[in-house]
Design a protein around this motif. Structure first.
Motif, short mmCIF file in Angstrom:
data_model
loop_
_atom_site.label_atom_id
_atom_site.label_comp_id
_atom_site.label_asym_id
_atom_site.label_seq_id
_atom_site.Cartn_x
_atom_site.Cartn_y
_atom_site.Cartn_z
N UNK A 135 0.84 -1.20 0.00
CA UNK A 135 0.00 0.00 0.00
C UNK A 135 0.87 1.25 0.00
N UNK A 136 1.95 1.18 0.76
CA UNK A 136 2.84 2.34 0.83
C UNK A 136 3.42 2.65 -0.56
N UNK B 195 -0.12 13.23 -4.59
CA UNK B 195 -0.82 13.97 -3.52
C UNK B 195 -0.37 13.37 -2.20
N UNK B 196 -0.68 14.08 -1.10
CA UNK B 196 -0.46 13.46 0.21
C UNK B 196 -1.57 12.44 0.38
N UNK B 197 -1.19 11.19 0.67
CA UNK B 197 -2.21 10.13 0.68
C UNK B 197 -2.01 9.19 1.85
N UNK C 198 -1.54 3.36 6.67
CA UNK C 198 -0.44 3.45 5.70
C UNK C 198 -0.45 4.86 5.12
N UNK C 199 0.76 5.38 4.85
CA UNK C 199 0.81 6.77 4.36
C UNK C 199 1.95 6.90 3.36
N UNK D 21 2.91 9.90 9.87
CA UNK D 21 1.45 9.93 9.94
C UNK D 21 0.85 8.65 10.52
N UNK D 22 1.57 7.52 10.39
CA UNK D 22 0.99 6.24 10.82
C UNK D 22 0.63 6.29 12.31
N UNK D 23 -0.58 5.83 12.61
CA UNK D 23 -1.03 5.79 14.00
C UNK D 23 -1.76 7.04 14.43
#
Ligand code: ADP
Length: 383
Positions: A54-55, A63-65, A76-77, A90-92
């Motif tokens: 996914x990452x 984009x920021x996703x 996941x980021x 970002x995770x968590x």
């Protein structure tokens, strides 16, 4: 029973004994902490590996996703979303913790229930479009696109259209007003009729200048102005430009001088450079009082040549300088209009200088104004 001096060995032995059915091993706190850290590391690795495909997918998005799990936390980021998050990860975190935007958090909650949503949010002094898309596994794909530049360009375009319409309306109203007056009977009075016909001619000319400038500007901006960069003799171009403004200069008794050393060569588009000098000289003539002087000079500076147009006019107050090259920006509206200005001359100059890989600056004071255009020197010719 063996006695271990090494506490690690002792702990290992005690644990082995426990697992073989012995009593619960009593481990020193440091060893306990060590074990829990190892466990944490393994857990994190497991989560990362699970999120890896996914990452990769998120990383490919422009984009920021991130994927918001059912508990509202990012599972996941991509790097762009990590950059927005406090602490760079970002995770968590929840979208509220990342953006501090309640509307987005609420939209994420609704999206987790299955309703997609798009909204605009301010973040880090920029404008973002957020898309929240419910996914199959009860998760939500959150996409954040920075649209600040596009928004600014839209606003500039809107302003430009409003300004251009306003500028065009003024001469059009004057023309139709004068024509109506003539038709209402003034035509029969030759003395008065002349005044109104002159008014029509003056404003038609102004309309023509405006539309020409607007067309030039749009051609340059849309890159339809064919630029041909080649070695150009500055003196020749300067003399042609001076010739073009010589008529209004004579009327105001303004002396025009070309003081360019022979064989000063720049890498430029001859037509574009001529237009730049004509616009600058035209301004010098317009804004310098009668009996003044305007000059074109040139000097070599390392790999560039500086071509300057200076005048003995009133100068420009400093606070105008940051906006001077903007379309329709004028220091004194009345004076600019009276002298036939469209407010586009310097905007055209700036664009023409830029498409020739040059730059422009302005020096001004009570002694007058100097515009300096720096252009590249050809690699071999002219040295
Ligand atoms: P305009 O058509 O009004 O001359 P420009 O874009 O050519 O528009 O110039 C913008 C403004 O900058 C002018 O309205 C004028 O106030 C000021 N300006 C430009 N050149 C000079 C100069 N040489 N001396 C004094 N003011 C100037």
């Amino acid at each position: 029973m063996a006695v271990f001096r090494d506490p690690v060995q002792a702990a290992i032995r005690a644990l082995e004994a426990e697992l073989e059915g012995g009593k619960r091993a009593d481990l020193p706190p440091a060893i306990d902490r060590f074990a829990s850290l190892l466990l944490q590391r393994e857990e994190r690795q497991r989560v990362l590996e699970k999120a890896q495909p996914e990452r990769e997918l998120l990383g490919a998005m422009p984009a920021a996703a991130g994927l918001v799990a059912a508990d509202g936390r990012i599972r996941a980021s991509n790097i762009a979303l990590d950059r927005l998050a406090p602490g760079g990860r970002a995770i968590g975190l929840t979208l509220l913790e990342i953006t501090r935007n309640g509307e987005l958090a609420e939209a994420a909650r609704r999206a987790l229930e299955g309703s997609p949503k798009q909204l605009e949010i301010p973040l880090s002094q920029r404008t973002w479009i957020a898309d929240l898309v419910p996914m199959l596994r009860g998760e939500v794909l959150a996409l954040l696109r920075d649209v600040s530049d596009a928004r600014r360009a839209e606003a500039t375009r809107r302003d430009f259209v409003a300004n251009a319409s306003h500028e065009l309306r003024t001469p059009v109203s004057a023309i139709s007003g004068a024509a109506e007056t003539l038709l209402s009977g003034v035509m029969e009075d030759p003395g008065q009729a002349r005044t109104f016909v002159e008014m029509i001619a003056r404003n038609a000319e102004r309309l023509g200048r405006l539309t020409n400038d607007l067309l030039d500007l749009s051609r340059i901006e849309s890159r339809q102005w064919p630029v041909k960069l080649e070695p150009v003799q500055v003196e020749e171009v300067a003399r042609r430009a001076v010739e073009i403004v010589s008529h209004p200069a004579r009327r105001k008794r303004i002396e025009l001088l070309v003081e360019v050393p022979t064989n000063t060569v720049v890498l430029a588009d001859a037509r574009a450079l001529e237009q730049v000098l004509v616009n600058l000289l035209d301004n010098a003539v317009k804004y310098t009082p009668e009996g003044g002087r305007a000059r074109v000079t040139a000097a070599s500076r390392e790999d560039r040549v500086e071509v300057a147009v200076s005048d003995t006019g009133p100068g420009i107050e400093r606070h105008h300088l940051p906006r001077l090259f903007e379309r329709f920006y004028r220091v004194d509206h009345g004076r600019s209009r009276d002298s036939g200005g469209t407010g586009l001359g310097l905007a055209i100059v700036k664009h023409l200088v830029q498409i020739q890989s040059g730059d422009i600056s302005v020096d001004t004071g009570s002694e007058g104004t100097t515009f300096r255009v720096r252009l590249p020197r050809p690699a071999i010719a002219g040295r």
